[in-house]
Each structure stands twice: as structure tokens, then as C-alpha cells.
Design a protein around this motif. Structure first.
Motif, PDB file in Angstrom:
ATOM      1  N   VAL A   1      -1.626  -8.014  12.611  1.00 48.68           N
ATOM      2  CA  VAL A   1      -1.148  -8.318  11.256  1.00 48.68           C
ATOM      3  C   VAL A   1      -2.359  -8.657  10.392  1.00 48.68           C
ATOM      4  N   SER A   2      -2.545  -7.895   9.322  1.00 49.81           N
ATOM      5  CA  SER A   2      -3.674  -8.113   8.418  1.00 49.81           C
ATOM      6  C   SER A   2      -3.201  -8.751   7.124  1.00 49.81           C
ATOM      7  N   THR A   3      -4.153  -9.213   6.331  1.00 51.41           N
ATOM      8  CA  THR A   3      -3.908  -9.851   5.031  1.00 51.41           C
ATOM      9  C   THR A   3      -2.928 -11.023   5.149  1.00 51.41           C
ATOM     10  N   LEU A   4      -3.199 -11.924   6.084  1.00 54.55           N
ATOM     11  CA  LEU A   4      -2.366 -13.114   6.238  1.00 54.55           C
ATOM     12  C   LEU A   4      -2.597 -14.072   5.072  1.00 54.55           C
ATOM     13  N   PRO A   5      -1.543 -14.763   4.600  1.00 49.93           N
ATOM     14  CA  PRO A   5      -1.738 -15.793   3.569  1.00 49.93           C
ATOM     15  C   PRO A   5      -2.419 -17.029   4.157  1.00 49.93           C
ATOM     16  N   THR A   6      -3.068 -17.797   3.333  1.00 49.74           N
ATOM     17  CA  THR A   6      -3.854 -18.949   3.795  1.00 49.74           C
ATOM     18  C   THR A   6      -3.039 -19.967   4.592  1.00 49.74           C
ATOM     19  N   PRO A   7      -1.812 -20.331   4.186  1.00 48.57           N
ATOM     20  CA  PRO A   7      -1.053 -21.306   4.979  1.00 48.57           C
ATOM     21  C   PRO A   7      -0.807 -20.873   6.419  1.00 48.57           C
TER      22      PRO A   7
ATOM     23  N   THR B   1       9.306  -4.338   9.319  1.00 45.87           N
ATOM     24  CA  THR B   1       9.937  -5.381   8.526  1.00 45.87           C
ATOM     25  C   THR B   1       9.033  -5.821   7.379  1.00 45.87           C
ATOM     26  N   VAL B   2       9.655  -6.153   6.245  1.00 50.54           N
ATOM     27  CA  VAL B   2       8.927  -6.781   5.140  1.00 50.54           C
ATOM     28  C   VAL B   2       8.701  -8.236   5.526  1.00 50.54           C
ATOM     29  N   LEU B   3       7.463  -8.622   5.748  1.00 51.50           N
ATOM     30  CA  LEU B   3       7.155  -9.917   6.342  1.00 51.50           C
ATOM     31  C   LEU B   3       6.966 -11.039   5.329  1.00 51.50           C
ATOM     32  N   ASP B   4       6.695 -10.735   4.077  1.00 44.22           N
ATOM     33  CA  ASP B   4       6.435 -11.795   3.107  1.00 44.22           C
ATOM     34  C   ASP B   4       6.953 -11.373   1.741  1.00 44.22           C
ATOM     35  N   TYR B   5       7.236 -12.376   0.907  1.00 42.82           N
ATOM     36  CA  TYR B   5       7.720 -12.109  -0.439  1.00 42.82           C
ATOM     37  C   TYR B   5       6.594 -12.021  -1.449  1.00 42.82           C
ATOM     38  N   LYS B   6       5.342 -12.285  -1.027  1.00 43.02           N
ATOM     39  CA  LYS B   6       4.207 -12.196  -1.925  1.00 43.02           C
ATOM     40  C   LYS B   6       3.628 -10.780  -1.913  1.00 43.02           C
ATOM     41  N   PRO B   7       3.122 -10.289  -3.036  1.00 45.82           N
ATOM     42  CA  PRO B   7       2.560  -8.935  -3.086  1.00 45.82           C
ATOM     43  C   PRO B   7       1.390  -8.759  -2.113  1.00 45.82           C
ATOM     44  N   PHE B   8       1.441  -7.704  -1.347  1.00 48.09           N
ATOM     45  CA  PHE B   8       0.380  -7.292  -0.413  1.00 48.09           C
ATOM     46  C   PHE B   8       0.174  -8.254   0.754  1.00 48.09           C
TER      47      PHE B   8
END
Length: 810
Positions: free
Chosen positions: A55-61, A200-207
Motif C-alpha cells: 500500500v503506497s501513499t499512506l496518510p500520516t496518521p 477497495t477504495v481505502l480512504d476518503y481523501k484524494p489520492f
């Protein structure tokens, strides 16, 4: 009469299109069954990578909280086994790289010194004088030539290795000191969960978490691209696209210039060549040289395109190769096919229509077909020289036999030169797709092209059949057959271009005629209808097959979970019935015959009906002979020659079958078919490929050898089996396997060098161990110096495994 002749071309083309589409549908039906079988077969499903995603482009939290990341993915069936967040180890990577460079220099220096000692001793014995030790090599600490004082090379390299190994030991102890990157490996307990996560769409934030890769192999990862933010990756993608377009323009100009300038008419326009005679040699020159120059230009492109794809931020080597398939094919179609056609025809059309533009449509159907000549020459060039180059393997030949004489002076260099070749799918498939396009698009204009295209594919079929059995080792091509759908898409592009081509030809014929007539309109309608039906068929392929190509269907996973024996069965591609294990044969002979039958269906089921295949197998039962399938006998001539050499005796073990790139999945050269001989020890040169008089002798000697692990032997270089971890591996082993290679580096260096036959350099080796402060282990098994003072090495020997055995004994 001309109108009727055009109908013959149209009907022939429509039949050809129908046959191609029927073949594509049949092949996709077979492919989807084989793809699902490969995904669920224990050979693949038992590997940890089959149930792992990157999984790439993980959010900071989520980067800072592995528990939260794990709980999010726990929603999928079976839950998460382990989450491994990647770390930025750039400093450690630099130290490991420097250490490895010094190890290579030390191995080269010690090997060269050992050879000099052997030569000096042989010279002293021959002349009857006292032995004089050669001078030890000197070096400088600075990388700038002639800067700094000279130092003893052995001591300098050893101390540098020891210093860096000490740093590696200190820096690799605590992983928390390294900054976390915006990517992670998620190891699931079930394979289906990994495939569901990838869709699956894993996050609601863009990219955010927009890139999820399946079937992860740590050796396939481009570690330097794991920490890019999504915007950086997209900007790099746009830059790479712009650079690719620039390359297209540059290559278009070069290709058009080369093809146009080498024609006799254009050469005569040069003042120095204006009096050139129309000799047959100049005709041969203008026919062959453009094709050769095109081939040379196209050979340079893959390296540039691979570099651009890496700079985009692509995270896996296999993904780079898959993306190269389409990008290189686009280059091939534009620069070889379209530019070649219009660089020869367009110039004439523009010249003739400069004063009368209305003649454009009149000239298109007459001038464009004349470009069939360079197409024919190019196909012939690749058919004969390409197939010959493929079977000859010039680069591998030079690498194996010429370069070792000049550069490969160390055991590792010799082993690297002996590594089996790997097939370059990313470059080869676009070339074959281009040849299909050339033959298909000219099939209705110049049917003679089809004969040469058929010869091309026939020759390459024979060549590849041999190469994939005995030469290529594709263990590193880890896409699971995903290159096949891309090849289908390239074929569809060829069909579309051909249909547009014939449609434009019919429109040009209609407009160029004395008057619009019903016959001409019908020709345009039929060719347009063919294009429309092809679009509908292509849309059906995308809707029906693509979703089940990339991912594991839930139904297939559920069937196998309910009845695991199904995964052991080779699929019957001719049967659309329910999957069950009732037909699974237990008898090994009958099971082999069943697998051979099903393999026969898979190979030819898309081309001919099942009844015909059953009839062939009934009339030629030797195709299903279990004895030939399980243990093919060696060639009788070779066996007789071996008997004359005294290799085989009455009590000798039976010769093993000819080793191929696939045999060792079920038959290892190190497995003992006969009682194990107790006289074989580590480093025994009799096990080396360089000391046997025939391949049969090599197989016989190795069949009596003990296991590879006890001798420090690596798996045969022809073995297709993967080194990837199984699902039953412990969590610590998994965490190490999926961590950065720098974190996996051991603070001990293995130096693989030969010893001279008279122990003249043993003192030097002891000094190296002392200077290395316990971080250098010298291994001399599996390598020796022959009577001609040349270094020889057992290409299947693993010095790292031998060093581990030595450490255990100590």
C-alpha cells in the motif's frame, strides 16, 4: 472487374477478422481458467507474497500508528497477520554499498595474488630455482588517480570492510531510528483478503492509499520509490509522458530521415551522388539498410523507456516491464509502421498534389500499397536474423565465454557469467505484435506478406520452444501471466488499424471513381460494419474477461476452501462444469496421463474442437505415454558415447533426464536416487560442471551427491522454484524478508577466493582475517586453480551457505 476484385479483398479481410476474434475469445477462455488455477495452486498460494499487498501513499496518521493501520485492514476476511511499514535507510544503504564494493575489490586482489603465487611456484619448479613470493598489490585511499600515498591493498580493503561492518552492526540494531515511509506491506491470513483490498477504495481523501499492488516479492521492489507522495508521483508521470512524446518526435524525425535518404532517388539528389548508376547493388542497399537502421534505433529505446518508468515512481520491476509492453509497442507502431509507410508514400503524394490537391484521394490507394516493400524487408529481416540472433544468444555468448577471459577473474564473476538468460517479455512481445499488425494490415493489399509473417512466427515458435525448455529461467518474471492480456490488447490495436486502413482505402476508391455508385457505397458500408462489430466485441472482452483476469474470484476461493483438492487439479479448459475433486487421479501414472491430456486441451483447445483433440490422442497415444512424461530417456547416441568413455557401468545409477528449465520443479539434481556416497565432501571438484566430460556424467555424479544444504550448495541455476517464504514462516522471518535490503545486510562479509595448490598464500589469508577483526570469512570451497593457472568455480556453489556452516562448526 476491378469492383469484383475489391470484393474479394473485402470478403477475405472480413473472414480473417472473424477468425482472429474467434481465436482471441478462445484464448481468453483458456487463459482465465489457467490464471485462476495459478492463483489458487499451492505452488503460488502457499507463498506469503500471494496474500500480501503493498500500500503506497499512506496518510500520516496511519504511518505513525501501525495498530490503526492493522485494524483497518482487519475488516477483510481472515484479518491481518502482520503490517510492516517501510523505513528510510539511505545512510545505511550507502554504507552497505561501500562495503560490498570493498569486498569485490578484496576478492579480485586475493584471487589475482593466488594465481600469481601458483604461476611463480610453477615457474620455480620448472627452472629448478627457489620460490620467490610475488609482490603484494598496492592501492590508494583516494578515488582520484595518483592522489595520496600507496597502501597495502589487502590491509586497506580488510580494514575498510571491518569498519563498515561495525557501522552496519551498530545501525541495524534498532529499526525505530529510521524514519517511517509512506508505504507498508500488509500480510493477510487469506489470499482472498489481499485481492479484496486491492479492489477497495481505502480512504476518503484524494489520492490517499490509491496504489495497492498484489503478489509481492521483496526482490521485485524498487525500494527508492516507496516514499513518494501522490502529487510528486503524478508530476513525475507527466514529465515522463512529455519526455516520451519528445522521444517519439525525435525518433520520428530520425526514422523518416533514414528511410527517405537511403532510397536511390533521394540519394541522387545529393550533388556528390548525382551521377550514381542504377546498379542492382544500390537497389539491395536501399532495400536492406533502412530495415537494419530501424532495428538498431529500436534496440536503444527500451533502456530509455525503462529509465523513464522508474523515474515516474513505479514501485515494482515487474510493473515497469508490464508498462513497457504498451509504451514500446506504441513506439514500434508509430516509428516503424506508420512513419515507414508515410515517409515513403507521403513524399510522393505531397509532390504530386502540390499543384492539384484534389488528387490526394486518387493517389492514396495507389501510392500507399507501394510501401509494402519495406514492410516485407523488415519482416524478413526479423524472421531470419531475429530468430538466428535469438537462438545464438550473442550477448550471452560473449558474456559467458569472451568476457570471463578478459574481465571475470573472480569466482563470483565467473558464476554471474554462467547465470541462465532471462527472457525480456517487455521488449519481445511488442515486436511480435508489430509483426502481426504488419501482416494483418497488408493481408488484403499484398497477401504475399502473410507467407513471410507465417514464416516469422513459425521460426520463432521452434526457437522459443527450445529456449524456454533449455535456456531461459523466468523465475524473476513474477506477473503471473498478466502480460498475455496486454498482448491481446496490442493485437486489437492491430485489428483496428487494419480496419481503418481498409475503410479509408474503400472511401478513396469511391471518391476517386468517375462517379459514386451503389457498389462502392456497399464496400464502404461493409468495411465500416466490420469496424463497428469489432468495437462491440472488444467492449465485450473488456466487460467479461478483464475483471476476472486481475483478481481472484470469490467463488473460486470459496470452492477451494470447501474442497482444497481442487487446487491440485490442472483445469479442464474444455469443460465449463462445476469444480470438484472427484476426477482427481491418485495413481501417479494415470495422474500424469490426465495432466498431459488437460495440458493438450489447454494448448490447442482454442484452435480446434475437443472431439478432434480426442481423436488425435486416440490415434497417437504416445502423446500421453506416462513413461515418457515421467522419465524421458537420454539420447541413445549420447548414452553409447558415454559407455565408450567408461562413464557408465553395470552398477552405475541410471542417467537422469536432460535437465531443462522446468524439470527441477519436481526433480532436483541434488536428490539422491541411489544410496548416497560417503566419499563426497564439500568443495569436491568432481561435482563441478567444468570437470565432467559430458552432461550425462555430470547428472550421474550429482545424483549421488548429498543434499545441497550440507555442502553449501545453492539450488541449481536452472531451477524454476522460488525462494519466497511460505505462509508457515514465523513473524520474525517475515519482518526481515519484507524489510529494506540494507536492514537485512549482515555485519559479516563472505570473501570467496581460491587457494593455490601449495598453500603459498595462506599467510595472507590469515592476515586478512586479522585485519577484518572477525567480520571477514574466507571461503575457498567450490573454487580452484587448474593446471593452466586459470580460476575455475562450481557455479552451483553457495559461499554464503558454506560460511554459515563454518560458523556453526566453530
Amino acid at each position: 472487374a476491378d469492383s469484383n476484385n475489391l470484393w474479394v479483398h473485402i470478403v477475405f479481410f472480413m473472414v480473417f477478422v472473424a477468425w482472429v476474434m474467434h481465436t482471441i475469445f478462445g484464448e481468453l477462455k483458456v487463459y482465465t481458467r489457467l490464471r485462476i488455477w495459478w492463483l489458487t495452486n499451492p505452488t503460488h498460494a502457499s507463498k506469503v507474497g500471494a496474500s500480501t499487498v503493498l500500500v503506497s501513499t499512506l496518510p500520516t496518521p496511519l504511518i505513525e500508528n501501525e495498530g490503526k493501520l492493522s485494524s483497518m485492514f482487519d475488516m477483510f476476511p481472515g484479518g491481518v497477520r502482520q503490517v510492516i511499514v517501510n523505513r528510510n535507510c539511505s545512510k545505511l544503504e550507502k554504507i552497505v554499498s561501500e562495503r560490498n564494493d570493498f569486498v569485490g575489490k578484496l576478492e579480485k586482489a586475493l584471487t589475482t595474488y593466488a594465481v600469481k603465487c601458483e604461476k611463480a611456484h610453477a615457474k620455480s619448479v620448472k627452472k629448478g630455482v627457489a620460490y620467490v613470493a610475488p609482490k603484494q598489490p598496492m592501492t590508494r585511499a583516494s578515488s582520484i588517480p595518483f592522489k595520496g600515498p600507496k597502501l597495502d591493498a589487502f590491509e586497506f580493503y580488510s580494514t575498510q570492510i571491518a569498519s563498515r561492518n561495525q557501522s552496519i552492526c551498530e545501525m541495524s540494531g534498532d529499526k525505530e531510528q529510521y524514519k517511517r515511509q509512506s508505504s507498508a506491506f500488509v500480510l493477510f491470513r487469506k489470499q482472498l483478503a489481499a485481492h479484496m483490498a486491492a479492489q477497495t477504495v481505502l480512504d476518503y481523501k484524494p489520492f490517499s492509499m490509491s496504489s495497492v499492488s498484489l503478489d509481492i516479492n521483496p526482490d521485485d521492489i524498487i525500494w527508492s520509490n516507496l516514499n513518494m507522495n501522490p502529487y510528486d508521483r503524478r508530476i513525475r508521470g507527466y514529465i515522463s509522458l512529455a519526455a516520451t512524446i519528445g522521444l517519439v518526435i525525435v525518433w520520428t524525425i530520425l526514422t523518416a530521415a533514414l528511410v527517405s535518404l537511403v532510397s536511390i532517388e533521394n540519394l541522387k539528389k545529393i550533388p556528390a551522388l548525382s551521377n550514381m548508376s542504377d546498379s542492382k547493388w544500390f537497389g539491395l542497399f536501399s532495400g536492406i539498410v533502412p530495415a537494419v537502421l530501424l532495428a538498431v534505433l529500436m534496440a536503444l529505446l527500451p533502456m530509455i523507456l525503462r529509465l523513464l518508468l522508474r523515474l515516474e515512481g513505479t514501485t515494482r520491476v515487474s510493473e515497469v516491464n508490464l508498462r513497457l509492453l504498451h509504451r514500446f509497442y506504441f513506439f514500434q507502431v508509430w516509428n516503424i509502421y506508420l512513419v515507414t509507410i508515410f515517409s515513403t508514400a507521403l513524399l510522393t503524394i505531397l509532390t504530386e498534389t502540390a499543384s492539384n490537391p484534389a488528387k490526394i484521394l486518387e493517389l492514396i490507394p495507389t501510392e500507399v500499397p507501394k510501401s509494402a516493400t519495406p514492410i516485407l524487408v523488415y519482416v524478413l529481416l526479423l524472421a531470419f536474423t531475429g530468430a538466428a540472433k535469438e537462438i545464438l544468444q550473442i550477448s550471452r555468448l560473449v558474456l559467458r565465454y569472451v568476457l570471463p577471459l578478459l574481465f571475470a577473474k573472480t569466482p563470483r564473476a565467473i558464476v554471474n557469467a554462467e547465470k541462465p538468460a532471462e527472457f525480456d517479455w517487455g521488449v519481445s512481445i511488442p515486436v511480435h505484435s508489430l509483426i502481426f499488425l504488419m501482416g494483418f494490415s497488408y493481408s488484403f493489399i499484398s497477401p504475399l506478406v502473410n507467407c513471410f509473417v507465417a514464416a516469422y512466427f513459425g521460426l520463432f515458435y521452434l526457437v522459443y520452444r527450445y529456449q524456454f525448455l533449455y535456456v531461459y529461467n523466468d523465475a524473476n518474471w513474477v506477473t503471473g501471466g498478466l502480460s498475455f492480456p496486454k498482448a491481446i490488447q496490442q493485437i486489437m490495436v492491430g485489428v483496428y488499424i487494419s480496419e481503418v486502413y481498409i475503410l479509408l482505402m474503400m472511401v478513396a476508391k469511391l471518391v476517386a471513381a468517375d462517379g459514386v455508385n451503389a457498389n462502392g457505397i456497399l464496400r464502404v458500408i461493409f468495411t465500416g460494419l466490420t469496424l463497428l462489430l469489432t468495437i462491440f466485441a472488444h467492449s465485450y472482452i473488456n466487460d467479461a474477461y478483464l475483471p476476472i483476469i486481475n483478481y481472484l474470484p470469490v467463488r473460486g476461493a470459496a470452492d477451494i476452501e470447501a474442497d482444497p483438492k481442487i487446487a491440485l487439479m490442472f483445469p479442464n479448459v474444455m469443460d465449463d462444469g462445476e469444480l470438484n475433486s472427484d476426477s482427481l487421479e491418485v495413481n501417479p501414472v494415470l495422474a500424469s496421463e490426465q495432466k498431459a491430456r488437460l495440458g493438450f486441451y489447454a494448448a490447442y483447445g482454442s484452435l480446434v474442437p475437443k472431439k478432434f483433440l480426442d481423436y488425435v490422442l486416440l490415434k497417437v497415444p504416445s502423446l500421453l505415454d506416462p513413461k515418457k512424461l515421467l522419465s524421458p530417456k537420454p539420447d541413445a547416441v549420447q548414452e553409447k558415447a558415454d559407455e565408450e568413455k567408461g562413464i557408465m557401468s553395470d552398477d552405475s545409477p541410471p542417467a537422469l533426464p536432460m535437465p531443462t528449465a522446468h524439470h527441477y520443479d519436481s526433480l532436483s539434481i541434488d536428490s539422491a536416487l541411489q544410496p548416497v556416497s560417503t566419499n563426497i565432501v564439500a568443495g569436491d571438484n568432481s561435482l563441478s560442471i567444468h570437470s565432467c566430460t559430458s552432461a550425462t556424467e555430470l547428472r550421474q555424479r550429482r545424483s549421488m551427491a548429498p543434499s545441497a544444504a550440507s555442502l553449501g550448495k545453492r539450488r541449481s541455476r536452472f531451477d524454476m522454484a522460488s525462494d519466497r517464504l511460505e505462509v508457515d514462516a514465523n513473524d520474525n522471518a517475515l519482518a526481515e524478508a519484507f524489510s529494506n535490503p540494507a536492514l537485512r545486510a549482515k555485519p559479516v562479509s563472505v570473501v570467496w577466493v581460491p587457494r593455490d595448490n601449495n598453500s603459498l598464500c595462506d599467510e595472507v589469508y590469515r592476515n586478512v582475517n586479522t585485519w577484518g577483526a572477525g567480520t571477514i570469512r574466507i571461503v575457498s570451497e567450490g573454487v580452484w586453480i587448474d593446471g593452466k593457472c586459470n580460476v575455475k568455480a562450481d557455479v552451483d556453489f553457495d559461499p554464503e551457505a558454506a560460511a554459515a556452516v563454518q560458523a556453526q562448526k566453530q
